[in-house]
Design a protein around this motif. Structure first.
Motif, PDB file in Angstrom:
ATOM      1  N   VAL A  16       0.875  -1.172   0.000  1.00 44.76           N
ATOM      2  CA  VAL A  16       0.000   0.000   0.000  1.00 44.76           C
ATOM      3  C   VAL A  16       0.910   1.220   0.000  1.00 44.76           C
ATOM      4  O   VAL A  16       1.765   1.365   0.889  1.00 44.76           O
ATOM      5  CB  VAL A  16      -0.934   0.046   1.227  1.00 44.76           C
ATOM      6  N   PHE A  17       0.761   2.063  -1.024  1.00 45.01           N
ATOM      7  CA  PHE A  17       1.498   3.326  -1.085  1.00 45.01           C
ATOM      8  C   PHE A  17       1.203   4.067   0.212  1.00 45.01           C
ATOM      9  O   PHE A  17       0.035   4.360   0.510  1.00 45.01           O
ATOM     10  CB  PHE A  17       1.027   4.116  -2.315  1.00 45.01           C
ATOM     11  N   ALA A  18       2.252   4.365   0.995  1.00 41.49           N
ATOM     12  CA  ALA A  18       2.003   4.788   2.370  1.00 41.49           C
ATOM     13  C   ALA A  18       2.572   6.169   2.697  1.00 41.49           C
ATOM     14  O   ALA A  18       2.738   6.504   3.865  1.00 41.49           O
ATOM     15  CB  ALA A  18       2.560   3.744   3.334  1.00 41.49           C
TER      16      ALA A  18
ATOM     17  N   ARG B 145       9.394   3.456   0.064  1.00 41.71           N
ATOM     18  CA  ARG B 145      10.644   3.637  -0.667  1.00 41.71           C
ATOM     19  C   ARG B 145      10.787   2.615  -1.778  1.00 41.71           C
ATOM     20  O   ARG B 145      10.136   1.569  -1.765  1.00 41.71           O
ATOM     21  CB  ARG B 145      11.849   3.592   0.254  1.00 41.71           C
ATOM     22  N   PRO B 146      11.652   2.944  -2.749  1.00 42.07           N
ATOM     23  CA  PRO B 146      11.794   2.081  -3.925  1.00 42.07           C
ATOM     24  C   PRO B 146      12.084   0.622  -3.577  1.00 42.07           C
ATOM     25  O   PRO B 146      11.522  -0.284  -4.212  1.00 42.07           O
ATOM     26  CB  PRO B 146      12.960   2.718  -4.693  1.00 42.07           C
ATOM     27  N   ALA B 147      12.919   0.363  -2.557  1.00 44.37           N
ATOM     28  CA  ALA B 147      13.250  -1.033  -2.223  1.00 44.37           C
ATOM     29  C   ALA B 147      12.010  -1.792  -1.767  1.00 44.37           C
ATOM     30  O   ALA B 147      11.861  -2.984  -2.054  1.00 44.37           O
ATOM     31  CB  ALA B 147      14.317  -1.067  -1.134  1.00 44.37           C
ATOM     32  N   GLU B 148      11.107  -1.096  -1.070  1.00 47.50           N
ATOM     33  CA  GLU B 148       9.865  -1.745  -0.628  1.00 47.50           C
ATOM     34  C   GLU B 148       8.953  -2.031  -1.811  1.00 47.50           C
ATOM     35  O   GLU B 148       8.258  -3.051  -1.851  1.00 47.50           O
ATOM     36  CB  GLU B 148       9.152  -0.859   0.405  1.00 47.50           C
TER      37      GLU B 148
ATOM     38  N   LEU C 265       4.760  14.191  -2.608  1.00 52.34           N
ATOM     39  CA  LEU C 265       5.558  13.337  -1.724  1.00 52.34           C
ATOM     40  C   LEU C 265       6.252  12.230  -2.516  1.00 52.34           C
ATOM     41  O   LEU C 265       7.416  11.912  -2.257  1.00 52.34           O
ATOM     42  CB  LEU C 265       4.680  12.738  -0.620  1.00 52.34           C
ATOM     43  N   ALA C 266       5.549  11.652  -3.489  1.00 52.53           N
ATOM     44  CA  ALA C 266       6.161  10.587  -4.304  1.00 52.53           C
ATOM     45  C   ALA C 266       7.373  11.143  -5.045  1.00 52.53           C
ATOM     46  O   ALA C 266       8.409  10.475  -5.167  1.00 52.53           O
ATOM     47  CB  ALA C 266       5.145  10.018  -5.287  1.00 52.53           C
ATOM     48  N   ASP C 267       7.255  12.380  -5.500  1.00 50.73           N
ATOM     49  CA  ASP C 267       8.365  13.030  -6.192  1.00 50.73           C
ATOM     50  C   ASP C 267       9.531  13.269  -5.215  1.00 50.73           C
ATOM     51  O   ASP C 267      10.667  12.893  -5.479  1.00 50.73           O
ATOM     52  CB  ASP C 267       7.839  14.358  -6.766  1.00 50.73           C
ATOM     53  N   THR C 268       9.230  13.856  -4.058  1.00 49.21           N
ATOM     54  CA  THR C 268      10.255  14.158  -3.056  1.00 49.21           C
ATOM     55  C   THR C 268      10.975  12.903  -2.573  1.00 49.21           C
ATOM     56  O   THR C 268      12.195  12.905  -2.403  1.00 49.21           O
ATOM     57  CB  THR C 268       9.600  14.854  -1.831  1.00 49.21           C
ATOM     58  N   PHE C 269      10.217  11.821  -2.380  1.00 48.00           N
ATOM     59  CA  PHE C 269      10.817  10.584  -1.862  1.00 48.00           C
ATOM     60  C   PHE C 269      11.337   9.673  -2.984  1.00 48.00           C
ATOM     61  O   PHE C 269      11.624   8.508  -2.753  1.00 48.00           O
ATOM     62  CB  PHE C 269       9.818   9.842  -0.964  1.00 48.00           C
TER      63      PHE C 269
END
Ligand SMILES: NC(=O)CC[C@H](N)C(=O)O
Length: 196
Positions: free
Chosen positions: A9-11, A35-38, A58-62
């Motif tokens: 789930v995108f969290a 995060r990408p690894a998850e 947030l998706a952009d920042t992270f």
């Protein structure tokens, strides 16, 4: 017996816990993805309800936006509810300036479309021909138009408005099945993940 698929789930924003609960009730193992690894470790992904402009920023920042686009391009099953539907749309109307999505579904989604009349309401919708399902709409988008590869799974407002769609491994609803006890939509998605 099939093994429970692991569904992320995108969290970074949104009603994550409600989706995780519904996924578990539908027979999946739910994990948070920040995060990408998850993201790498999941069989499928849910993008929850919430606020699509915040999700995008947030998706952009992270540094999760590009990895999300890549995994979706490579065929990962994904399901978006409400703000999540907006995130899975190739094109949006009434976004904030410069608002980006992950994309994947060939459709135009209008943000806050029902919101101008009423902010929030419930209705019974026939989802994927499975009979009536109680649908909760909260400042919900609707689907303005779809490409030829997109299947319409539910309509509201006497058939006038498209509120659920599927394109291959991608599923989206304007409404929030995670806020009701009926796990029909999540079961449908868990089956999609199992099949792929
Ligand atoms: N309940 C919701 O997810 C609302 C979506 C919100 N209106 C948006 O644009 O992101």
């Amino acid at each position: 017996m099939s093994i429970a698929p692991t569904i992320g789930v995108f969290a970074l924003q949104g009603d994550v816990r409600e989706h995780a609960r519904a996924l578990e009730a539908a027979g999946a193992k739910a994990v948070a993805v920040r995060r990408p690894a998850e993201l790498e470790a999941v069989d499928g992904l849910v993008v929850p309800g919430g606020e699509s402009t915040t999700m995008w920023k947030l998706a952009d920042t992270f540094e999760l936006l590009e990895p999300l686009r890549l995994r979706i391009k490579s065929g990962m099953p994904a399901y978006g509810s409400c703000a999540g539907m907006i995130m899975l749309a190739d094109r949006i109307e009434d976004g904030v300036e410069g608002q980006q999505t992950i994309g994947g579904i060939d459709m135009v989604v209008r943000r806050n479309a029902f919101g101008r009349q009423v902010d929030s309401f419930e209705a019974d919708v026939d989802f994927a021909g499975r009979g009536a399902l109680r649908a909760v709409f909260i400042r919900a988008p609707w689907v303005e138009s779809v490409g030829s590869d997109v299947e319409v799974l539910a309509r509201a407002e006497a058939g006038d408005r498209i509120v659920a769609v599927r394109q291959g491994p991608l599923l989206a609803t304007s409404f929030h099945p995670e806020l009701t006890e009926d796990v029909g939509v999540h079961s449908y998605f868990v089956d999609m993940v199992r099949e792929l």
